[in-house]
Design a protein around this motif. Structure first.
Motif, PDB file in Angstrom:
ATOM      1  N   VAL A 301      46.865  41.853   5.273  1.00 40.01           N
ATOM      2  CA  VAL A 301      45.732  41.791   4.341  1.00 40.01           C
ATOM      3  C   VAL A 301      46.225  41.970   2.912  1.00 40.01           C
ATOM      4  O   VAL A 301      45.766  41.297   1.987  1.00 40.01           O
ATOM      5  N   SER A 302      47.202  42.852   2.716  1.00 43.21           N
ATOM      6  CA  SER A 302      47.764  43.055   1.389  1.00 43.21           C
ATOM      7  C   SER A 302      48.439  41.779   0.888  1.00 43.21           C
ATOM      8  O   SER A 302      48.269  41.381  -0.273  1.00 43.21           O
ATOM      9  N   GLN A 303      49.194  41.109   1.784  1.00 42.98           N
ATOM     10  CA  GLN A 303      49.848  39.856   1.394  1.00 42.98           C
ATOM     11  C   GLN A 303      48.817  38.754   1.112  1.00 42.98           C
ATOM     12  O   GLN A 303      48.978  37.963   0.185  1.00 42.98           O
ATOM     13  N   LEU A 304      47.750  38.740   1.893  1.00 46.62           N
ATOM     14  CA  LEU A 304      46.680  37.765   1.659  1.00 46.62           C
ATOM     15  C   LEU A 304      46.033  38.005   0.292  1.00 46.62           C
ATOM     16  O   LEU A 304      45.717  37.047  -0.436  1.00 46.62           O
ATOM     17  N   GLY A 305      45.856  39.279  -0.071  1.00 46.35           N
ATOM     18  CA  GLY A 305      45.298  39.599  -1.381  1.00 46.35           C
ATOM     19  C   GLY A 305      46.181  39.087  -2.504  1.00 46.35           C
ATOM     20  O   GLY A 305      45.693  38.532  -3.495  1.00 46.35           O
ATOM     21  N   LEU A 306      47.509  39.281  -2.368  1.00 48.12           N
ATOM     22  CA  LEU A 306      48.440  38.753  -3.375  1.00 48.12           C
ATOM     23  C   LEU A 306      48.369  37.227  -3.456  1.00 48.12           C
ATOM     24  O   LEU A 306      48.429  36.635  -4.542  1.00 48.12           O
ATOM     25  N   TYR A 307      48.251  36.582  -2.272  1.00 43.09           N
ATOM     26  CA  TYR A 307      48.129  35.117  -2.232  1.00 43.09           C
ATOM     27  C   TYR A 307      46.912  34.662  -3.027  1.00 43.09           C
ATOM     28  O   TYR A 307      46.989  33.725  -3.833  1.00 43.09           O
ATOM     29  N   LEU A 308      45.779  35.320  -2.817  1.00 42.35           N
ATOM     30  CA  LEU A 308      44.552  34.945  -3.527  1.00 42.35           C
ATOM     31  C   LEU A 308      44.677  35.231  -5.030  1.00 42.35           C
ATOM     32  O   LEU A 308      44.191  34.450  -5.857  1.00 42.35           O
ATOM     33  N   ASN A 309      45.324  36.325  -5.371  1.00 46.22           N
ATOM     34  CA  ASN A 309      45.507  36.648  -6.797  1.00 46.22           C
ATOM     35  C   ASN A 309      46.275  35.540  -7.525  1.00 46.22           C
ATOM     36  O   ASN A 309      45.972  35.212  -8.673  1.00 46.22           O
ATOM     37  N   ASP A 340      35.336  44.276   2.896  1.00 52.72           N
ATOM     38  CA  ASP A 340      35.751  45.560   2.328  1.00 52.72           C
ATOM     39  C   ASP A 340      37.265  45.734   2.416  1.00 52.72           C
ATOM     40  O   ASP A 340      37.899  46.249   1.468  1.00 52.72           O
ATOM     41  N   LYS A 341      37.852  45.317   3.528  1.00 54.71           N
ATOM     42  CA  LYS A 341      39.297  45.452   3.691  1.00 54.71           C
ATOM     43  C   LYS A 341      40.043  44.578   2.680  1.00 54.71           C
ATOM     44  O   LYS A 341      41.020  45.018   2.070  1.00 54.71           O
ATOM     45  N   LEU A 342      39.579  43.361   2.508  1.00 59.39           N
ATOM     46  CA  LEU A 342      40.272  42.436   1.620  1.00 59.39           C
ATOM     47  C   LEU A 342      40.071  42.811   0.159  1.00 59.39           C
ATOM     48  O   LEU A 342      40.987  42.671  -0.659  1.00 59.39           O
ATOM     49  N   SER A 343      38.901  43.296  -0.191  1.00 58.62           N
ATOM     50  CA  SER A 343      38.592  43.630  -1.587  1.00 58.62           C
ATOM     51  C   SER A 343      39.538  44.668  -2.148  1.00 58.62           C
ATOM     52  O   SER A 343      39.809  44.709  -3.356  1.00 58.62           O
ATOM     53  N   ARG A 344      40.058  45.547  -1.277  1.00 61.18           N
ATOM     54  CA  ARG A 344      40.963  46.607  -1.730  1.00 61.18           C
ATOM     55  C   ARG A 344      42.337  46.057  -2.140  1.00 61.18           C
ATOM     56  O   ARG A 344      43.125  46.759  -2.756  1.00 61.18           O
ATOM     57  N   HIS A 345      42.626  44.798  -1.794  1.00 63.20           N
ATOM     58  CA  HIS A 345      43.958  44.259  -2.024  1.00 63.20           C
ATOM     59  C   HIS A 345      43.963  43.019  -2.923  1.00 63.20           C
ATOM     60  O   HIS A 345      44.969  42.304  -2.980  1.00 63.20           O
ATOM     61  N   THR A 346      42.861  42.763  -3.613  1.00 62.99           N
ATOM     62  CA  THR A 346      42.832  41.569  -4.476  1.00 62.99           C
ATOM     63  C   THR A 346      41.947  41.811  -5.686  1.00 62.99           C
ATOM     64  O   THR A 346      41.007  42.614  -5.640  1.00 62.99           O
ATOM     65  N   TYR A 347      42.273  41.086  -6.762  1.00 62.41           N
ATOM     66  CA  TYR A 347      41.414  41.124  -7.951  1.00 62.41           C
ATOM     67  C   TYR A 347      40.216  40.183  -7.806  1.00 62.41           C
ATOM     68  O   TYR A 347      39.299  40.220  -8.621  1.00 62.41           O
ATOM     69  N   ASN A 348      40.243  39.365  -6.785  1.00 59.17           N
ATOM     70  CA  ASN A 348      39.156  38.419  -6.578  1.00 59.17           C
ATOM     71  C   ASN A 348      37.863  39.133  -6.204  1.00 59.17           C
ATOM     72  O   ASN A 348      37.885  40.225  -5.611  1.00 59.17           O
ATOM     73  N   SER A 349      36.753  38.509  -6.561  1.00 58.45           N
ATOM     74  CA  SER A 349      35.453  38.995  -6.124  1.00 58.45           C
ATOM     75  C   SER A 349      35.183  38.423  -4.741  1.00 58.45           C
ATOM     76  O   SER A 349      34.958  37.220  -4.585  1.00 58.45           O
ATOM     77  N   VAL A 350      35.238  39.256  -3.729  1.00 61.74           N
ATOM     78  CA  VAL A 350      35.079  38.825  -2.338  1.00 61.74           C
ATOM     79  C   VAL A 350      33.663  39.169  -1.881  1.00 61.74           C
ATOM     80  O   VAL A 350      33.203  40.302  -2.059  1.00 61.74           O
ATOM     81  N   PHE A 351      32.970  38.198  -1.274  1.00 61.28           N
ATOM     82  CA  PHE A 351      31.606  38.455  -0.805  1.00 61.28           C
ATOM     83  C   PHE A 351      31.346  37.624   0.441  1.00 61.28           C
ATOM     84  O   PHE A 351      32.031  36.627   0.711  1.00 61.28           O
ATOM     85  N   VAL A 352      30.372  38.065   1.217  1.00 63.56           N
ATOM     86  CA  VAL A 352      29.948  37.318   2.395  1.00 63.56           C
ATOM     87  C   VAL A 352      28.931  36.279   1.939  1.00 63.56           C
ATOM     88  O   VAL A 352      27.927  36.609   1.304  1.00 63.56           O
ATOM     89  N   ALA A 353      29.214  35.034   2.227  1.00 65.58           N
ATOM     90  CA  ALA A 353      28.339  33.943   1.773  1.00 65.58           C
ATOM     91  C   ALA A 353      26.947  34.107   2.351  1.00 65.58           C
ATOM     92  O   ALA A 353      26.762  34.652   3.452  1.00 65.58           O
TER      93      ALA A 353
END
Length: 831
Positions: A301-309, A340-353
């Protein structure tokens, strides 16, 4: 083609050729099974190997209906060149799909192994080699558009690194679904020194002596890291760039966010794939699909957050980039936990559509409002002959391929053609119409021997090929060619109407049997009408002059059996001019004249100007008649043959022309016979009326044709008054003088239905000049005509539109024209 010997057109016509990728649509089942997932594996695998294949459309369906009816409009908008179905489709759905997009080939995938409940994905890999070899996604590897800006900053001598996988049989589909694993359907992707290296995802413990990429990695997290750091390119990126020729709908709600799909069901995978059609092609795949279990691994999840950043910039204006979580197999509570898990590892605004389970299908209004400008890779050239062999210009992205790797470039693409008409019938002198073609697979044969189709925008699209060879590396450096024929209008309609086209045996449309006419020719009446029209500069002039109210009355007043054969004196012609005050007031307003007294002078002068022009083109002859005093014979001499001293045609007695010679005006017998005796006048009016419609666009026609059900039996024939093309729609028109006569003659209705069901136009029309004779009941005839038309609609094919035209309902038909045809000095003097 009708002939192998090119003929000069006598002019040059312009052709605009546009290159684009081949578009493919797959029809797949949507039931949850191992075979269904295996075939989706195969579809993904094949699509990633093709140029722009990441934008392949997948349509879930049963045997008789799509999962959602909106797929019909999307399939029409996408307009695929080839369709492969993994579902056993019923004939009605085959017909519907053909009407929506009329593909080059419509095939059912044949499994090449014995039946099994758990087939390997390779059994479902589609084989297109009988029809084409596509341009590989490898051809974009050196394009700067495939690489992020940071990647371009590498040293010039550095090679590009492409991500691959050792085997497609990995239990995890993360790489194969999201990024692809191969650039060729038949072989593993290995590094090509000087062109690209490979970073290969391999299983733990793979023996070092096995060839598996320039570099190896064993974790999908390493793959995400290499992509986000710009050190390696996914194959999906190569299969996305230079895809401007693919029509895509970009709904705001989807295009403004990165779409993260959570789940592993069949619908999760299908909707993930199709969602790519909503995101811009410059994005490093703007969609991902991941199984929910991977979000339990915090390192991942941390690596995915970096990918999205590093890769996601969707929705980033004055705030953070956006990531929408979607799923068709998980509940909102589960998705919220993942958020919630992903939001902790990215600067992106993550939301459920909202809604998170909305299918990845554009709304009907979005499809309706979408505009696709077509391929931008275009070139223009001119043709001067009717048969041509042409070299296809390479797709523009080939320019990025280094010369030493040109030999590796092979495969076909689509060339779309905008072709000017050499037999131009445009109403406007400065406009040349294009061939705007009907959506019929069969009409392609009129223009080319290459495989092709007619696009949604009515252009000819074809596959250039290597002449006389199969596709192999040996021929990879040869030119791609195509034939282009420019048919006559008569040849065009023969290809369109007659039944000599046959689909290949493997095409599903062979099961849709239809009957057709076997021969077509222009009738004697049609040839005569065509001759009358040719006397004018164009169809529009013939229509506007000969069918206006004034000249209709003059033509119908001609008397063949009178002593003065089709002769009019000037005062007789002036007697047909409008003389009631209300009509004069209307003309005064239309002509912007200051005084009603000027109307009569204007019309008389305009009659003289028009008559003068009609004499010049031989619609009328200017003649002098005299009766011989000796034998009583009435002699006639044209203006050209009149002399001072003339001889009687019977007794040769001399006749000296008086100084005050009186001229009369004789209607051309050919014109009279064609328009009045053979009832060509309402046919001419209908042809001109159709061309004169505001949205008529490119227009061409055949007048009054004979149709034969058997080529060897010319005694049995049917007649159709008009075959025409109206802005890409094929129309067949029956013309009758009176609706009353048609309504009260059931045999005419039966014959009309028979002809229309054999011709199968897009639009069937019945045109009447009037409802009935003055002594008959107009209102009753109108009511009866409505019932007759409704009854006819029930008897013709449901896909054929039925329309009626009644000339008396057109205001201009019933009014005297503001001018009778031509303006000269006499007419202008009144103004």
């Amino acid at each position: 083609m009708a002939s192998d010997n090119p003929k000069s057109l006598g002019k040059s016509v312009e052709v605009k050729a546009s290159n684009r990728p081949i578009k493919i649509a797959y029809v797949v089942p949507h039931d949850e099974s191992s075979n269904s997932h295996a075939l989706i594996d195969a579809v993904f695998y094949e699509s990633y190997t093709r140029w722009a294949g990441a934008y392949t459309l997948i349509v879930p369906s049963t045997s008789n209906a799509f999962l959602d009816t909106t797929y019909e409009a999307w399939l029409k908008f996408f307009d695929p060149d080839f369709i492969c179905t993994y579902v056993e489709l019923e004939q009605d759905l085959i017909k519907k799909i053909d009407l929506l997009c009329s593909p080059i080939a419509f095939l059912k995938h044949e499994i090449r192994k014995s039946d099994s409940d758990n087939l390997d994905w390779r059994a479902f890999v589609p084989s297109w080699h009988d029809y084409f070899t596509p341009v590989s996604s490898m051809t974009t590897v050196q394009s700067p558009y495939a690489q992020r800006a940071s990647f371009l900053r590498r040293e010039m001598e550095d090679e590009i690194t492409v991500i691959t996988q050792y085997t497609h049989n990995s239990p995890s589909r993360v790489l194969s679904d999201n990024f692809g694993t191969a650039m060729d359907i038949n072989m593993i992707t290995h590094a090509i020194p000087g062109l690209f290296r490979t970073l290969c995802l391999v299983p733990q413990g793979l023996a070092s002596n096995i060839i598996a990429g320039t570099q190896r990695c064993t974790s999908i997290m390493d793959i995400f890291s290499e992509i986000s750091d710009g050190k390696a390119l996914p194959i999906a990126r190569l299969a996305m760039v230079h895809s401007e020729g693919i029509p895509r709908v970009e709904p705001y709600k989807w295009a403004d966010t990165f779409n993260l799909f959570v789940g592993s069901t069949l619908l999760d995978r299908i909707h993930f794939w199709n969602a790519r059609h909503f995101t811009p092609s410059y994005a490093t795949p703007g969609t991902l699909i991941l199984d929910s279990e991977v979000f339990n691994d915090e390192v991942f999840v941390s690596q995915l957050g970096l990918y999205l950043n590093k890769t996601n910039f969707f929705g980033q204006s004055s705030g953070p980039a956006k990531v929408a979580i979607r799923s068709y197999s998980h509940k909102e509570k589960e998705l919220s936990s993942i958020r919630d898990k992903l939001s902790r590892h990215t600067y992106n605004s993550v939301f459920v559509a909202n809604p998170f389970n909305a299918p990845a299908i554009p709304e009907k209004e979005e499809l309706k409002d979408s505009y696709f400008r077509g391929a931008t890779d275009t070139s223009t050239f001119k043709l001067t002959e009717d048969l041509n062999k042409l070299t296809a210009k390479e797709p523009s992205h080939f320019i990025f391929i280094s010369p030493n790797f040109k030999g590796m470039v092979k495969g076909q693409w689509i060339v779309e053609l905008d072709i000017q008409r050499h037999n131009n019938l445009s109403k406007y002198s400065n406009v040349v119409d294009n061939w705007v073609l009907p959506r019929r697979r069969k009409i392609v044969s009129a223009f080319t021997n290459n495989l092709g189709k007619v696009t949604l925008h009515h252009r000819l699209a074809l596959l250039p090929g290597l002449e006389g060879t199969t596709f192999s590396d040996h021929f990879s450096n040869r030119e791609y060619l195509y034939n282009l024929s420019l048919p006559s209008d008569e040849a065009f309609f023969k290809y369109l109407v007659l039944g000599f086209f046959r689909y290949p045996s493997d095409d599903l449309r062979t099961s849709v049997t239809t009957s057709s006419y076997q021969a077509l020719s222009i009738s004697d009446k049609g040839q005569n009408l065509r001759g009358v029209i040719s006397m004018f500069e164009n169809l529009s002039d013939a229509f506007e002059i000969l069918t206006n109210k004034y000249w209709r009355e003059v033509l119908r007043a001609g008397k063949e059996d009178s002593v003065k054969y089709l002769i009019f004196e000037l005062n007789q012609l002036e007697g047909f001019l409008p003389n009631d005050r209300s009509m004069k007031e209307k003309l005064m307003k239309n002509l912007n004249l200051s005084d009603i007294s000027k109307v009569s002078n204007f019309m008389k002068n305009n009659l003289t100007d028009t008559l003068e022009c009609l004499i010049r083109i031989n619609i009328f002859y200017q003649v002098h008649n005299w009766r011989c005093r000796y034998c009583g014979h009435t002699n006639s001499r044209s203006f050209d043959s009149m002399k001072i001293k003339n001889n009687c045609e019977i007794c040769s007695k001399e006749y000296f022309a008086p100084i005050d010679l009186k001229w009369t005006y004789q209607l051309n017998e050919f014109v009279y016979r064609s328009l009045i005796k053979h009832s060509g006048l309402p046919v001419l009016w209908t042809i001109g009326f159709l061309q004169d419609q505001p949205m008529a666009g490119s227009f061409w026609y055949l007048p009054e044709v004979d149709l034969y059900e058997k080529d060897d039996d010319r005694d049995k024939k049917n007649e159709m008054d008009i075959l025409c093309m109206l802005n890409g729609k094929f129309c067949a028109v029956e013309v009758k003088l009176s609706a009353f006569q048609f309504i009260n003659n059931p045999a005419q209705a039966d014959n009309f239905v028979k002809k229309i069901n054999l011709i199968r136009p897009d639009i069937a029309m019945i045109s009447f000049e009037r409802y009935c004779e003055p002594e008959e009941n107009v209102e009753a005839t109108k009511a009866a005509l409505i019932q007759t038309i409704d009854a006819l609609r029930q008897r013709i094919d449901a896909n054929i539109m039925l329309e009626k035209i009644v000339a008396n309902d057109v205001p201009e038909f019933n009014d005297y024209p503001a001018d009778l045809g031509f303006w000269g000095k006499r007419t202008s003097s009144i103004r």
